[in-house]
Design a protein around this motif. Sequence first.
Motif, PDB file in Angstrom:
ATOM      1  N   ILE A 168       0.825  -1.204   0.000  1.00  0.00           N
ATOM      2  CA  ILE A 168       0.000   0.000   0.000  1.00  0.00           C
ATOM      3  C   ILE A 168       0.862   1.258   0.000  1.00  0.00           C
ATOM      4  N   ARG A 169       2.004   1.191   0.689  1.00  0.00           N
ATOM      5  CA  ARG A 169       2.872   2.363   0.783  1.00  0.00           C
ATOM      6  C   ARG A 169       3.370   2.829  -0.587  1.00  0.00           C
ATOM      7  N   THR A 170       3.661   1.889  -1.473  1.00  0.00           N
ATOM      8  CA  THR A 170       4.209   2.282  -2.775  1.00  0.00           C
ATOM      9  C   THR A 170       3.211   3.101  -3.586  1.00  0.00           C
ATOM     10  N   THR A 171       1.951   2.703  -3.578  1.00  0.00           N
ATOM     11  CA  THR A 171       0.952   3.466  -4.329  1.00  0.00           C
ATOM     12  C   THR A 171       0.612   4.775  -3.621  1.00  0.00           C
ATOM     13  N   ALA A 172       0.650   4.761  -2.283  1.00  0.00           N
ATOM     14  CA  ALA A 172       0.401   6.000  -1.532  1.00  0.00           C
ATOM     15  C   ALA A 172       1.494   7.023  -1.820  1.00  0.00           C
ATOM     16  N   ASN A 173       2.736   6.547  -1.884  1.00  0.00           N
ATOM     17  CA  ASN A 173       3.851   7.439  -2.168  1.00  0.00           C
ATOM     18  C   ASN A 173       3.755   8.017  -3.577  1.00  0.00           C
ATOM     19  N   ALA A 174       3.369   7.181  -4.528  1.00  0.00           N
ATOM     20  CA  ALA A 174       3.283   7.630  -5.913  1.00  0.00           C
ATOM     21  C   ALA A 174       2.291   8.775  -6.072  1.00  0.00           C
ATOM     22  N   HIS A 175       1.185   8.719  -5.333  1.00  0.00           N
ATOM     23  CA  HIS A 175       0.116   9.719  -5.475  1.00  0.00           C
ATOM     24  C   HIS A 175       0.095  10.750  -4.346  1.00  0.00           C
ATOM     25  N   GLN A 176       1.072  10.676  -3.423  1.00  0.00           N
ATOM     26  CA  GLN A 176       1.112  11.567  -2.262  1.00  0.00           C
ATOM     27  C   GLN A 176      -0.204  11.510  -1.479  1.00  0.00           C
ATOM     28  N   ARG A 177      -0.676  10.309  -1.218  1.00  0.00           N
ATOM     29  CA  ARG A 177      -1.940  10.114  -0.522  1.00  0.00           C
ATOM     30  C   ARG A 177      -1.730   9.693   0.917  1.00  0.00           C
ATOM     31  N   MET A 178      -2.807   9.801   1.667  1.00  0.00           N
ATOM     32  CA  MET A 178      -2.868   9.205   2.989  1.00  0.00           C
ATOM     33  C   MET A 178      -3.724   7.957   2.863  1.00  0.00           C
ATOM     34  N   MET A 179      -3.246   6.839   3.414  1.00  0.00           N
ATOM     35  CA  MET A 179      -3.967   5.573   3.350  1.00  0.00           C
ATOM     36  C   MET A 179      -4.328   5.134   4.762  1.00  0.00           C
ATOM     37  N   VAL A 180      -5.615   4.839   4.983  1.00  0.00           N
ATOM     38  CA  VAL A 180      -6.097   4.348   6.264  1.00  0.00           C
ATOM     39  C   VAL A 180      -6.348   2.853   6.120  1.00  0.00           C
ATOM     40  N   VAL A 181      -5.651   2.050   6.916  1.00  0.00           N
ATOM     41  CA  VAL A 181      -5.756   0.595   6.846  1.00  0.00           C
ATOM     42  C   VAL A 181      -6.459   0.084   8.105  1.00  0.00           C
ATOM     43  N   GLU A 182      -7.622  -0.536   7.934  1.00  0.00           N
ATOM     44  CA  GLU A 182      -8.388  -1.078   9.054  1.00  0.00           C
ATOM     45  C   GLU A 182      -8.010  -2.540   9.271  1.00  0.00           C
ATOM     46  N   VAL A 183      -7.623  -2.866  10.504  1.00  0.00           N
ATOM     47  CA  VAL A 183      -7.226  -4.236  10.839  1.00  0.00           C
ATOM     48  C   VAL A 183      -8.101  -4.766  11.966  1.00  0.00           C
ATOM     49  N   MET A 184      -8.031  -6.075  12.194  1.00  0.00           N
ATOM     50  CA  MET A 184      -8.816  -6.686  13.260  1.00  0.00           C
ATOM     51  C   MET A 184      -8.237  -6.337  14.630  1.00  0.00           C
ATOM     52  N   GLY A 185      -9.098  -6.456  15.644  1.00  0.00           N
ATOM     53  CA  GLY A 185      -8.711  -6.121  17.006  1.00  0.00           C
ATOM     54  C   GLY A 185      -9.869  -5.438  17.696  1.00  0.00           C
ATOM     55  N   ASP A 186     -10.769  -6.241  18.288  1.00  0.00           N
ATOM     56  CA  ASP A 186     -11.957  -5.647  18.892  1.00  0.00           C
ATOM     57  C   ASP A 186     -11.695  -5.099  20.289  1.00  0.00           C
ATOM     58  N   GLN A 187     -10.918  -5.829  21.105  1.00  0.00           N
ATOM     59  CA  GLN A 187     -10.637  -5.376  22.461  1.00  0.00           C
ATOM     60  C   GLN A 187      -9.228  -4.839  22.630  1.00  0.00           C
ATOM     61  N   SER A 188      -8.352  -5.223  21.742  1.00  0.00           N
ATOM     62  CA  SER A 188      -6.953  -4.821  21.878  1.00  0.00           C
ATOM     63  C   SER A 188      -6.347  -4.536  20.514  1.00  0.00           C
ATOM     64  N   GLY A 189      -5.222  -3.834  20.543  1.00  0.00           N
ATOM     65  CA  GLY A 189      -4.596  -3.407  19.293  1.00  0.00           C
ATOM     66  C   GLY A 189      -3.266  -4.061  19.008  1.00  0.00           C
ATOM     67  N   TRP A 190      -3.123  -5.330  19.414  1.00  0.00           N
ATOM     68  CA  TRP A 190      -1.842  -6.008  19.212  1.00  0.00           C
ATOM     69  C   TRP A 190      -1.455  -6.092  17.736  1.00  0.00           C
ATOM     70  N   ILE A 191      -2.402  -6.450  16.871  1.00  0.00           N
ATOM     71  CA  ILE A 191      -2.089  -6.553  15.442  1.00  0.00           C
ATOM     72  C   ILE A 191      -1.705  -5.185  14.887  1.00  0.00           C
ATOM     73  N   ALA A 192      -2.494  -4.174  15.216  1.00  0.00           N
ATOM     74  CA  ALA A 192      -2.224  -2.828  14.719  1.00  0.00           C
ATOM     75  C   ALA A 192      -0.855  -2.333  15.174  1.00  0.00           C
ATOM     76  N   LEU A 193      -0.537  -2.542  16.441  1.00  0.00           N
ATOM     77  CA  LEU A 193       0.716  -2.018  16.983  1.00  0.00           C
ATOM     78  C   LEU A 193       1.930  -2.745  16.417  1.00  0.00           C
ATOM     79  N   HIS A 194       1.904  -4.077  16.425  1.00  0.00           N
ATOM     80  CA  HIS A 194       3.064  -4.834  15.922  1.00  0.00           C
ATOM     81  C   HIS A 194       3.267  -4.607  14.427  1.00  0.00           C
ATOM     82  N   SER A 195       2.197  -4.626  13.658  1.00  0.00           N
ATOM     83  CA  SER A 195       2.346  -4.408  12.219  1.00  0.00           C
ATOM     84  C   SER A 195       2.707  -2.959  11.924  1.00  0.00           C
ATOM     85  N   GLY A 196       2.265  -2.033  12.782  1.00  0.00           N
ATOM     86  CA  GLY A 196       2.627  -0.631  12.598  1.00  0.00           C
ATOM     87  C   GLY A 196       4.113  -0.398  12.764  1.00  0.00           C
TER      88      GLY A 196
END
Length: 385
Positions: A168-196
């Motif tokens: 996603i970063r490569t296409t965002a960089n090409a167009h100077q966009r902001m990309m919002v990526v929604e990930v799973m994690g209903d009670q906690s943000g472990w996936i979001a934090l580690h992948s971030g």
Amino acid sequence: MIIGILNSGGDCPGINAVIEGYVSAAYRRGWRVIGFHDGFEGLLPVAGGRRYEMLTPYKAHKIRSQGGTILGTTNTGNFKVNINKLGRARVEPEIMAKATKTITALGLEALAVIGGNGSARTASLLSDEGLPVISIPKTINNDLCPASDYTFGFQSAVSVVSESIDRIRTTANAHQRMMVVEVMGDQSGWIALHSGISSAADVVLIPEIEFDLEKVVECVKAKKANGQREIIVIVAEGCRLNGKLVTVRNKENGDERLGGIGNRLSKMLEEMTGIETRYCVLGHTQRGGSPCPFDRILGIRFGVEAVKLIEEKQFGRTMVLNGLNVDSVPISEAIAEPRTITKESHIVRTARELGIIFGDLTPQEMAPKTPATPAKASKCSKSKK
């Protein structure tokens, strides 16, 4: 000796590895294994057939690399845990009676249940009925059982999200966009934090840290002012906007479930920053596909350890990974509270050192301290000869 195994709730990478480890360890002891289809539903009789099969080493050979589960699963059905008037969890008595009858008729001396929080609660209820049950924790969200450092499936999900954001970063960089990526994690943000951290995201929004959208906008604008072309925002589905969870409604049956925060957030950020913004919901890609090596090994270890607990007649317990060691704790302890992230944890401090935005600080509060200018060394006078 005859023992059983089933998996219930959502699927995740690594379940088949558990099954392979469990079957292999059981047959080395001369035991037989029955696998129940489609979760706890496999314990209930059906007209004209059965919902289980004998699992042999041949059947389970080298399935550790396969995603999903060879036994099938479900997160609906007859074993929904209800809370009675006394505030206690329960499954309908007639359903429990039918399940108990099946277990008795097959001569099972133990049953291993692979599942998340809801499945573990059902396993705990079966254990309370005096049935010999072992629980094996399963969730990509890594939020089950505070005593366990990791659950299998989590590392595979982080790998999928990290690779997706790299793309996603490569296409965002090409167009100077902001990309919002929604990930799973209903009670906690472990996936979001580690992948971030893994994918060098700019903003990571998790349920455990309340964010101020104005502060997020200020920080994003500061990054753009410094010449950054693309902005990557990761948001866990369990985050709240204006204090409320964002849900989507199924038009067919009226059920509501978490989802949609990525869409809502992208529109708000675009309006407030003036940056062209797109969103991407990774959804069930996080749960699909082959498990990574870490989850294959952890799944096998959990399966083998479950057989060892059965051999020692230590029932009513669940597997945990404590450092490098596989251990066990009572099921009641595993389901008492979710495993969440604290603002003071090392992983959050690490993310802040990298400049990751959690939406709770202003750009000034996040800015690194300016190093002090070193004092100039005094010139040494030349010594006279």
